[in-house]
Design a protein around this motif. Structure first.
Motif, PDB file in Angstrom:
ATOM      1  N   GLY A 100       0.515  -1.351  -0.474  1.00 38.07           N
ATOM      2  CA  GLY A 100      -0.114   0.092   0.187  1.00 38.07           C
ATOM      3  C   GLY A 100       1.134   0.815   0.308  1.00 38.07           C
ATOM      4  O   GLY A 100       0.246   1.847  -0.976  1.00 38.07           O
ATOM      5  N   THR A 101       2.006   1.141   0.720  1.00 39.66           N
ATOM      6  CA  THR A 101       2.925   2.339   0.655  1.00 39.66           C
ATOM      7  C   THR A 101       3.855   2.937  -0.500  1.00 39.66           C
ATOM      8  O   THR A 101       3.308   4.185  -0.527  1.00 39.66           O
ATOM      9  N   ARG A 130     -10.408   8.692   3.326  1.00 40.24           N
ATOM     10  CA  ARG A 130     -10.632   8.535   1.275  1.00 40.24           C
ATOM     11  C   ARG A 130      -9.441   7.621   0.631  1.00 40.24           C
ATOM     12  O   ARG A 130      -9.957   7.378  -0.248  1.00 40.24           O
ATOM     13  N   VAL A 131      -8.517   7.697   1.114  1.00 40.53           N
ATOM     14  CA  VAL A 131      -7.343   7.128   0.481  1.00 40.53           C
ATOM     15  C   VAL A 131      -7.362   5.722   0.693  1.00 40.53           C
ATOM     16  O   VAL A 131      -7.305   5.143  -0.208  1.00 40.53           O
ATOM     17  N   ILE A 132      -7.774   5.678   1.371  1.00 43.48           N
ATOM     18  CA  ILE A 132      -7.968   3.646   2.139  1.00 43.48           C
ATOM     19  C   ILE A 132      -9.257   2.836   1.512  1.00 43.48           C
ATOM     20  O   ILE A 132     -10.079   4.272   1.786  1.00 43.48           O
ATOM     21  N   ASN A 133      -8.803   1.735   0.614  1.00 44.30           N
ATOM     22  CA  ASN A 133      -9.760   0.669   0.492  1.00 44.30           C
ATOM     23  C   ASN A 133     -10.251  -0.530   1.686  1.00 44.30           C
ATOM     24  O   ASN A 133      -8.995  -1.472   1.452  1.00 44.30           O
ATOM     25  N   ALA A 144     -10.523  -4.058   0.101  1.00 47.97           N
ATOM     26  CA  ALA A 144      -9.554  -4.241  -0.664  1.00 47.97           C
ATOM     27  C   ALA A 144      -8.319  -4.836   0.432  1.00 47.97           C
ATOM     28  O   ALA A 144      -8.207  -5.911   0.879  1.00 47.97           O
ATOM     29  N   MET A 145      -9.057  -3.903   2.133  1.00 45.48           N
ATOM     30  CA  MET A 145      -7.848  -4.268   2.932  1.00 45.48           C
ATOM     31  C   MET A 145      -8.514  -6.016   3.548  1.00 45.48           C
ATOM     32  O   MET A 145      -7.710  -6.486   3.663  1.00 45.48           O
ATOM     33  N   GLU A 146      -9.560  -5.950   3.864  1.00 43.21           N
ATOM     34  CA  GLU A 146     -10.681  -6.930   4.022  1.00 43.21           C
ATOM     35  C   GLU A 146     -10.160  -8.262   3.439  1.00 43.21           C
ATOM     36  O   GLU A 146     -10.704  -9.663   3.764  1.00 43.21           O
TER      37      GLU A 146
END
Ligand code: NDP
Length: 326
Positions: free
Chosen positions: A203-204, A267-270, A273-275
């Motif tokens: 992600g980073t 808002r940048v984090i999905n 998708a992470m789950e």
């Protein structure tokens, strides 16, 4: 809160008179061998055929006695496997499995091979894990600075009744109990690590790349976009680690920055998708994909390496480092 082991909780003398064979002398192998040697542990190194594997010469140049992997296993009390993960099963069955004796300890720095069953050790050896949570060179440098990298230990088979003490002693010898070591399962170590690699590192790095590309596309100077996307993060991570997120936001960052973080950051984090990635990791799908990729000769990785190396951002990075140093 779970126990965090520090130096005073761990008895290094359980390694007295024992020989630790380090199998694999790469990023972790070199760092852990050197740290343990300086902590007074007897280390030998097991390396693949010297004509094809550079580890042998590297370990010898660092002053270690090097043997073939088979010989090193024969001479060891603790066999610490620090080979790259996908290569472990073939090396294990070729050179290690048939040489293990009852009472020995088989030790890993990642639970991948045990969790996914690509290595099935005999029932009469202890099976443990110790992982410093950082790359080898950092593990080495921190040790030299009198500090360490936090880490974890796990026990999968405890035949001797002392497997945990052995794993913790290795952790202490590498320097990790100077800062803290937690005890967890092979499953959590492996899946947690693979989850971190996908979500946090993945992600980073993709965040940096996307931010750079959007800024450049919209007319920003490349050097400015590069510094924003990569350099800025460096300055905040140590601060956040030292004081915590809230103290960083309220007392170190500007008010505008605090508002930007709290207002736009989510808002940048999905999260969906992470789950999904978490669930895929728990179902072994990530492990299967990686093993398949490795067995095919890493075609996807090789292609991405080529295209990423040629990317505008990488080229800017090269110029940036030449002009502004590291
Ligand atoms: P590296 O890729 O740096 O080193 C791998 C070593 O394996 C090299 O010494 C290489 O020898 C040897 N090797 C590979 N294939 C063979 C083979 N067929 N026969 C003999 N030797 C072989 O690995 P890492 O140090 O990164 O990883 C080691 C372990 O540590 C892994 O389990 C990893 O998950 C874990 N770990 C790694 C971390 C990291 O940041 N790097 C962090 C925490 C844990 P040669 O070069 O001579 O071929």
């Amino acid at each position: 809160f779970e126990k965090i082991y520090r130096d005073e909780d761990v008895d290094l003398s359980v390694l007295d008179g024992k020989t630790v064979a380090i199998i694999g002398y790469g990023s972790q192998g070199r760092a852990q061998s050197m740290n343990m040697r300086e902590s007074g542990v007897k280390i030998i190194v097991g390396a693949g055929d010297r004509t094809r594997h550079s580890s042998w010469d590297k370990a010898e140049a660092d002053g270690f006695t090097v043997y073939s992997i088979e010989e090193a296993v024969d001479k060891a009390d603790i066999v610490h496997i620090l080979l790259q993960d996908p290569a472990q099963p073939s090396v294990y069955y070729e050179s290690i499995h048939g040489h293990l004796k009852p009472g020995q300890t088989l030790s890993f720095a990642h639970g991948f091979a045990i969790l996914y069953g690509t290595i099935k050790p005999p029932k009469d050896v202890d099976v443990v894990l110790f992982v410093p949570n950082g790359p080898g060179p950092v593990t080495r440098q921190k040790y030299k600075d009198g500090s360490g990298i936090w880490g974890c230990v796990s026990v999968d088979q405890d035949v001797s009744g002392h497997a945990r003490e052995t794993a913790l002693a290795i952790a202490k010898a590498v320097g990790s109990t100077r800062v803290g070591v937690v005890d967890m399962t092979f499953q959590h170590e492996t899946e947690g690590d693979n989850y971190e690699e996908q979500v946090l590192y993945g992600g980073t790095i993709h965040l940096m790349r996307t931010m750079y590309n959007i800024m450049v596309k919209n007319g920003y100077p490349r050097s400015f976009a590069y510094a924003k996307a990569i350099r800025s993060i460096r300055s905040i991570i140590d601060d956040i680690d030292a004081v915590g997120i809230e103290a960083y936001l309220t007392s170190r960052a500007s008010r505008t920055c605090e508002f930007a973080v709290r207002h736009s950051g989510p808002r940048v984090i999905n999260e969906k998708a992470m789950e999904e990635i978490f669930a895929e990791t728990e179902r072994g799908i990530f492990a299967r994909n990686w093993l398949q990729e490795f067995s095919l000769g890493m075609p996807t990785l090789n292609r991405m390496r080529r295209t990423w190396a040629e990317s505008d951002m990488e080229q800017t990075g090269t110029i940036w480092r030449e002009k502004f140093g590291k």
